[in-house]
Scaffold this active site. Structure first.
Site, mmCIF file in Angstrom:
data_model
loop_
_atom_site.group_PDB
_atom_site.id
_atom_site.type_symbol
_atom_site.label_atom_id
_atom_site.label_comp_id
_atom_site.label_asym_id
_atom_site.label_seq_id
_atom_site.Cartn_x
_atom_site.Cartn_y
_atom_site.Cartn_z
ATOM 1 N N SER A 83 1.076 -1.303 -0.075
ATOM 2 C CA SER A 83 0.260 -0.155 -0.320
ATOM 3 C C SER A 83 1.043 1.069 -0.103
ATOM 4 C CB SER A 83 -0.711 0.082 1.736
ATOM 5 O OG SER A 83 -0.607 -0.580 2.510
ATOM 6 N N CYS A 206 -3.798 8.306 7.804
ATOM 7 C CA CYS A 206 -4.758 8.663 6.203
ATOM 8 C C CYS A 206 -5.427 6.888 5.736
ATOM 9 C CB CYS A 206 -3.090 9.188 5.213
ATOM 10 S SG CYS A 206 -1.668 7.433 5.580
ATOM 11 N N CYS A 363 -15.609 20.432 10.579
ATOM 12 C CA CYS A 363 -15.198 19.594 9.277
ATOM 13 C C CYS A 363 -15.494 19.272 9.214
ATOM 14 C CB CYS A 363 -13.562 19.745 8.035
ATOM 15 S SG CYS A 363 -13.186 19.111 9.742
#
Length: 404
Positions: A83, A206, A363
């Protein structure tokens, strides 16, 4: 105080005269007045430590090696996974399973065998950080966790070292330089801008939130350029400002930042995910979550109407939704005006904020809003807060849309 990004003297003294081979190799640098022969000799004499050989460290290492940085240290205790190859361009398919420091060192040596490459296959911690960093002129942060970033901030402050910081999330990147005691002007540290690290689990890595591969290259190139500016004393550095990139909008914005008033923490060796942390409010009790409003239950997101008091006790608060248009359409946040993150953090927008009006930012998961709140405070807004956990956490609470 000198203006943000004011020129700094060269960080490194020039090394020996260039050899004929070096003159040929660095001919394009030698043609630049901002670098020239003296600058190239400074680069060859420089010792730069890159912490992390991942998404940010990969382009940084390749470009610093190509630029002729004579000594490159690499710190990483991880191995290459499949990955990683989507963004960590210093590694290849054949490197899967290898230690990242070994793979990265091989790539750097293949680019220039004359460079001194030092592999440190360890995790940076309070026991080894000071010893490792003390052997270098400059540190570049390509790490992926808050503990490492705040450790770097503290140890670099204690050693008087500058360090170049980069942060990634989704399609956004931020880059700056932190230096507690620069030779001219006023220093700025990570803690000045973003306070302490956020509570565990409040900012997704992430691996969960995703990251656009090419945005790593954009941020990494900006970080490598900053190293060249600092080493050579060329141009306008990023000390005192944060550069914010929105890859999907195709924009770069420049945000001035400054030392936090009354903060005397400038040394020590105490103790980053891919996103910046929230700033702790000056009146928050020690140990409380950053930006926690007085009396708010620990870990509880704000209700749908953030003006009811859980986040800000003011009816005239300016509530701003920083998400992209697609995110807002999928799950609107009542009572907020929509200003996309990249637009909000532009110098023009920040300069136009009402400094006396309470500001609440939201957000998707709280990381963009935490960053924007920090920059709003740095711009002079007296009461700028954000919604921890973001709209995603709010939607899972009894105050969320299910009970509307």
């Amino acid at each position: 105080m000198s203006p943000a990004g004011a020129p700094l003297p060269p960080l490194v003294e020039p090394g020996p005269p260039l050899t004929p081979g070096q003159v040929a190799r660095y001919a394009r640098h030698l043609a630049l007045a901002e670098v020239g022969e003296a600058g190239q000799r400074r680069l060859l004499a420089a010792r730069v430590l890159v912490v992390g050989a991942g998404g940010l460290g990969s382009p940084v290492l390749l470009y610093l090696a190509a630029a002729g940085v004579g000594t490159l240290g690499i710190v990483d205790d991880d191995v290459v996974e499949v990955s990683n190859l989507q963004r960590q361009v210093v590694h290849g398919a054949a490197d899967v399973g290898r230690r990242k420091v070994d793979s990265a060192a091989d790539a750097v040596r293949a680019l220039d065998p004359a460079l001194d490459v030092r592999a440190h296959p360890v995790r940076l911690d309070a026991d080894n950080a000071r010893t490792l960093l003390a052997g270098y002129d400059l540190v570049v942060d390509g790490s992926d966790n808050f503990a490492t970033r705040y450790l770097l901030d503290d140890v670099c402050a204690g050693l008087g070292l500058p360090w170049v910081w980069g942060s990634l999330q989704r399609g956004h990147a931020q880059v700056s330089t932190f230096w507690s005691t620069p030779p001219v002007g006023e220093g700025v540290t990570l803690r000045d801008v973003f306070g302490g690290p956020p509570p565990d689990g409040t900012v997704p890595p992430c691996a969960v939130d995703g990251v656009l591969g090419a945005v790593c290259a954009a941020a990494g190139a900006a970080m490598a350029l900053e190293v060249v500016r600092l080493v050579c004393g060329a141009g306008r550095t990023l000390l005192g400002r944060v550069v914010v990139h929105d890859a999907f909008a195709g924009t770069w914005h420049d945000v001035p930042v400054r030392r936090r008033a009354g903060d005397s923490r400038r040394d020590g060796a105490g103790g980053a995910t891919d996103a910046p942390s929230p700033v702790r409010r000056a009146d928050a009790p020690t140990g409380a979550p950053a930006d926690a409003p007085p009396g708010a239950p620990a870990g509880r997101p704000a209700p749908r109407d953030v003006r009811t008091g859980d986040v800000v006790a003011a009816d005239d608060a300016d509530v701003v939704d920083l998400r992209d248009a697609v995110e807002v359409a999928a799950l609107p946040f009542p009572g907020a005006r929509h200003v996309p993150f990249a637009q909000f953090v532009s110098e023009t927008t920040l300069a136009g904020l009402d400094l006396d009006r309470p500001l609440v930012l939201v957000c998707r998961v709280g990381s963009r809003s935490a960053h924007a709140a920090a920059l709003a405070r740095a711009a002079g807004v007296r009461d700028a807060r954000h919604l921890p956990g973001g709209v995603a956490a709010w939607a899972r609470t009894p105050a969320g849309p299910d009970t509307a």
